[in-house]
Design a protein around this motif. Structure first.
Motif, PDB file in Angstrom:
ATOM      1  N   UNK A 133       0.830  -1.217   0.000  1.00  0.00           N
ATOM      2  CA  UNK A 133       0.000   0.000   0.000  1.00  0.00           C
ATOM      3  C   UNK A 133       0.862   1.263   0.000  1.00  0.00           C
ATOM      4  N   UNK A 134       2.186   1.055  -0.093  1.00  0.00           N
ATOM      5  CA  UNK A 134       3.116   2.188  -0.005  1.00  0.00           C
ATOM      6  C   UNK A 134       3.822   2.404  -1.335  1.00  0.00           C
ATOM      7  N   UNK A 135       3.821   3.635  -1.814  1.00  0.00           N
ATOM      8  CA  UNK A 135       4.609   4.002  -3.002  1.00  0.00           C
ATOM      9  C   UNK A 135       5.823   4.788  -2.550  1.00  0.00           C
ATOM     10  N   UNK A 136       6.938   4.593  -3.260  1.00  0.00           N
ATOM     11  CA  UNK A 136       8.179   5.289  -2.873  1.00  0.00           C
ATOM     12  C   UNK A 136       8.777   6.011  -4.071  1.00  0.00           C
ATOM     13  N   UNK A 137       9.157   7.255  -3.843  1.00  0.00           N
ATOM     14  CA  UNK A 137       9.970   7.966  -4.841  1.00  0.00           C
ATOM     15  C   UNK A 137      11.316   8.209  -4.177  1.00  0.00           C
ATOM     16  N   UNK A 138      12.340   7.546  -4.702  1.00  0.00           N
ATOM     17  CA  UNK A 138      13.658   7.623  -4.073  1.00  0.00           C
ATOM     18  C   UNK A 138      14.416   8.841  -4.573  1.00  0.00           C
ATOM     19  N   UNK A 139      15.411   9.228  -3.760  1.00  0.00           N
ATOM     20  CA  UNK A 139      16.286  10.310  -4.187  1.00  0.00           C
ATOM     21  C   UNK A 139      16.911   9.924  -5.522  1.00  0.00           C
ATOM     22  N   UNK A 140      16.936  10.852  -6.480  1.00  0.00           N
ATOM     23  CA  UNK A 140      17.548  10.547  -7.775  1.00  0.00           C
ATOM     24  C   UNK A 140      16.647   9.738  -8.694  1.00  0.00           C
ATOM     25  N   UNK A 141      15.493   9.322  -8.223  1.00  0.00           N
ATOM     26  CA  UNK A 141      14.556   8.617  -9.117  1.00  0.00           C
ATOM     27  C   UNK A 141      14.702   7.114  -9.048  1.00  0.00           C
ATOM     28  N   UNK A 142      15.974   6.640  -9.086  1.00  0.00           N
ATOM     29  CA  UNK A 142      16.278   5.210  -9.010  1.00  0.00           C
ATOM     30  C   UNK A 142      15.487   4.382 -10.019  1.00  0.00           C
ATOM     31  N   UNK A 143      15.488   4.835 -11.272  1.00  0.00           N
ATOM     32  CA  UNK A 143      14.863   4.030 -12.326  1.00  0.00           C
ATOM     33  C   UNK A 143      15.843   2.950 -12.764  1.00  0.00           C
ATOM     34  N   UNK A 144      15.306   1.891 -13.362  1.00  0.00           N
ATOM     35  CA  UNK A 144      16.188   0.850 -13.914  1.00  0.00           C
ATOM     36  C   UNK A 144      16.647   1.316 -15.297  1.00  0.00           C
ATOM     37  N   UNK A 145      17.973   1.494 -15.431  1.00  0.00           N
ATOM     38  CA  UNK A 145      18.524   2.037 -16.683  1.00  0.00           C
ATOM     39  C   UNK A 145      18.231   1.165 -17.886  1.00  0.00           C
ATOM     40  N   UNK A 146      18.197  -0.152 -17.636  1.00  0.00           N
ATOM     41  CA  UNK A 146      18.074  -1.074 -18.779  1.00  0.00           C
ATOM     42  C   UNK A 146      16.629  -1.254 -19.236  1.00  0.00           C
ATOM     43  N   UNK A 147      15.688  -0.683 -18.474  1.00  0.00           N
ATOM     44  CA  UNK A 147      14.274  -0.827 -18.841  1.00  0.00           C
ATOM     45  C   UNK A 147      13.746   0.470 -19.441  1.00  0.00           C
TER      46      UNK A 147
END
Ligand SMILES: Nc1ncnc2c1ncn2[C@@H]1O[C@H](COP(=O)(O)OP(=O)(O)OP(=O)(O)O)[C@@H](O)[C@H]1O
Length: 252
Positions: free
Chosen positions: A79-93
């Motif tokens: 039930x929790x969404x997180x937005x991390x510092x810097x975004x933390x997206x997966x580069x390869x996706x």
């Protein structure tokens, strides 16, 4: 709503959080501010259950996280969404695969349902379909943050945690991100908690502001009240922030 009651946290006998009590309200952007090292991240991680606290209660509506067994906690984490510092997206996706990732991990939705949900979330953060196939390295920092927000809301969370969502962004883009988080908070009636250093965010979206000073609640109020405060530590923090913002402007 999230309520913390009298929480204490120490590391190796060194007290970091000291008797913190506060309420983070549903449908509001609740900001946590304070000097570097004051304990904001430890507080956020404690509320998330990533750190076990020494004492106190952490209520997610009617559930006390501290008294919840691990199996139940796992359900709560969905039930929790997180937005991390810097975004933390997966580069390869790609952009859309990043947003689909939690749906693949945690749901049994069909491919079509997932695609619909991905499109819904990306539209809500104003990403055009022509960008869906791009990779994080091919889009701007502000757009990366918007994708990170789309991913954070993909499982339709009740609670949204954002750790320094504006880090690395210029003031104009920061305002766009702040307003976006606030409008999503209202639309989906989430309880949103944002860790920030940014006084502009405080003024723009600080519906409730918690100032942490040396691990204690130093002050709490709204963005309107903060401008009138006589609290010395808070005023020092605001002043230091303004100086920093000014220096950054002069440098750019
Ligand atoms: N895992 C840990 N083990 C030991 N001490 C820690 C740990 N995490 C944080 N601390 C200490 O707790 C204090 C508060 O740290 P915290 O990261 O919460 O500060 P902060 O307010 O988030 O700072 P910043 O704005 O720089 O991120 C610091 O003295 C830090 O060294």
């Amino acid at each position: 709503m999230i309520e913390v009651k009298n929480i204490y946290k120490s590391f190796d006998g060194v007290p970091i959080l000291k008797n913190i009590s506060t309420v983070f309200e549903q449908g509001k952007t609740n900001l946590i501010i304070g000097k570097s090292g004051s304990g904001k991240t430890v507080l956020l991680k404690s509320i998330l259950g990533l750190y076990e606290i020494d004492k106190g209660e952490i209520w997610y509506n009617k559930r006390n996280l501290v008294a919840t067994p691990e199996k139940e906690r796992k359900k709560m984490r969905r039930e929790i969404g997180m937005v991390f510092q810097g975004g933390a997206l997966f580069d390869s996706l790609s952009v859309q695969a990043n947003v689909r990732f939690p749906l693949d991990m945690f749901t049994k939705m069909s491919a079509k349902e997932k695609q619909n949900r991905v499109e819904f979330c990306l539209e809500h953060v104003n990403i055009e379909p022509t960008k869906f196939h791009l990779h994080p390295s091919e889009i701007s920092g502000g757009m990366q943050k918007r994708v990170a927000i789309a991913r954070a809301i993909s499982l339709n969370p009740k609670y949204l945690f954002c750790d320094e969502p504006n880090s690395g962004l210029d003031p104009e883009t920061s305002t766009v991100i702040d307003k976006l988080i606030q409008s999503l908070t209202k639309e989906f009636q989430m309880t949103t908690i944002i860790n920030t250093h940014d006084m502009n965010s405080v003024i723009e979206i600080g519906e409730s502001v918690l100032f942490i000073a040396e691990g204690e609640v130093g002050w709490q109020g709204t963005n309107k009240e903060i401008l009138q405060t006589q609290n010395e530590k808070l005023n020092d923090f605001i002043f230091a922030n303004k100086l920093y913002a000014q220096m950054r402007r002069e440098k750019s």
